[in-house]
Write an enzyme that holds these catalytic residues in place. Structure first.
Site, short mmCIF file in Angstrom:
data_model
loop_
_atom_site.label_atom_id
_atom_site.label_comp_id
_atom_site.label_asym_id
_atom_site.label_seq_id
_atom_site.Cartn_x
_atom_site.Cartn_y
_atom_site.Cartn_z
N HIS A 1 33.22 39.51 46.18
CA HIS A 1 34.90 38.90 45.94
C HIS A 1 34.63 38.77 44.14
O HIS A 1 35.03 37.06 44.21
CB HIS A 1 34.31 37.15 46.43
CG HIS A 1 34.66 37.73 48.40
ND1 HIS A 1 35.71 37.45 49.13
CD2 HIS A 1 33.69 37.63 48.79
CE1 HIS A 1 35.82 37.70 49.96
NE2 HIS A 1 34.30 38.10 50.49
N CYS B 1 36.31 42.83 50.01
CA CYS B 1 35.70 42.49 51.13
C CYS B 1 36.21 42.89 52.43
O CYS B 1 36.17 43.53 53.21
CB CYS B 1 35.36 40.73 51.15
SG CYS B 1 33.52 40.94 52.73
N GLU C 1 37.51 37.66 43.18
CA GLU C 1 38.81 36.98 43.10
C GLU C 1 38.43 35.02 43.42
O GLU C 1 38.98 34.06 42.99
CB GLU C 1 39.81 36.86 44.18
CG GLU C 1 39.22 36.23 45.85
CD GLU C 1 38.25 37.55 46.21
OE1 GLU C 1 38.04 37.90 45.79
OE2 GLU C 1 37.91 37.20 47.19
N1 GLN Z 1 32.65 39.88 57.37
C1 GLN Z 1 34.32 39.91 57.21
C2 GLN Z 1 35.53 41.48 58.38
O1 GLN Z 1 34.22 41.78 58.89
C3 GLN Z 1 34.54 40.37 55.64
C4 GLN Z 1 33.77 38.93 55.32
C5 GLN Z 1 34.88 38.19 54.20
O2 GLN Z 1 35.85 39.08 53.50
N2 GLN Z 1 34.18 37.69 53.40
O3 GLN Z 1 36.31 41.28 58.35
#
Ligand code: GLN
Length: 199
Positions: free
Chosen positions: A178, A82, A180
């Site tokens: 994610h 992410c 994790e």
């Molecule tokens: N939207 C977040 C960002 O721009 C990432 C979101 C996340 O890691 N759950 O960093």
């Protein structure tokens, strides 16, 4: 190398503890990384989910930008989930002011790409490179990969939006979701295997 590779988790912000747990379950010896000396001591690095703008500011504040770029250029295995995927991108057209990336994967990533209406959702994904049933993927304000270079292997596409959400380029792995946050450690096992192979 010892049978358990030392795998760091960049421990500046985000879901660090969850990655440490998943790495331990996948057979690694995990450790939080905040300082350049701690980065030197690991065989591979996870960049967790969280807020990529905040993580970038802290990377700079902790003097980690150049050490990270050097280890990545030297081929250190890395896995970004992410916000971590965002940080590994070569191109981030909607970066916040001052926000940079580490450029380990030849891809263009769009932040918060799925839109506000679908802030968070779960989806079963077919993932290349791991065996067994589909992977239950948890997306939270997730990015997607807008464009992937020729050298980038697409591991998964999200079926509704039809967007790339998991990629690998050599020693660098990234997911928009994610792994994790679920009990399914197959992606962490894949990554720990990559770390073992590279040693
Ligand atoms: N939207 C977040 C960002 O721009 C990432 C979101 C996340 O890691 N759950 O960093």
């Amino acid at each position: 190398m010892a049978s358990k590779p030392a795998v760091g988790v960049l421990a500046l912000q985000g879901d660090v503890a969850e990655h440490l747990r998943a790495l331990r379950a996948a057979g690694a010896e995990p450790a939080g990384v905040r300082r350049p000396a701690e980065l030197d001591a690991v065989d591979g690095l996870v960049i967790p989910g969280g807020e990529s703008t905040t993580i970038w500011k802290l990377i700079e504040a902790f003097g980690l930008a150049e050490p990270l770029r050097k280890r990545l250029a030297d081929g250190m295995p890395t896995f970004g989930s992410c916000a971590g995927m965002i940080l590994l991108a070569a191109r981030l057209p909607d970066a916040a002011s001052g926000q940079q990336t580490l450029g380990a994967i030849d891809m263009t990533v769009r932040r918060n790409a799925f839109g506000r209406q679908v802030d968070s959702f779960e989806e079963d994904l077919d993932l290349a490179g791991i065996g067994g049933p589909p992977f239950r993927a948890v997306f939270i304000r997730a990015p997607w990969v807008e464009q992937a270079g020729d050298g980038v292997q697409v591991l998964a596409t999200e079926p509704v939006a039809g967007r790339i959400v998991a990629v690998r380029q050599g020693p660098a792995l990234a997911t928009a979701f994610h792994p994790e946050l679920t009990a399914d450690d197959r992606i962490h096992q894949l990554f720990v295997g990559m770390v073992k192979e590279s040693a």
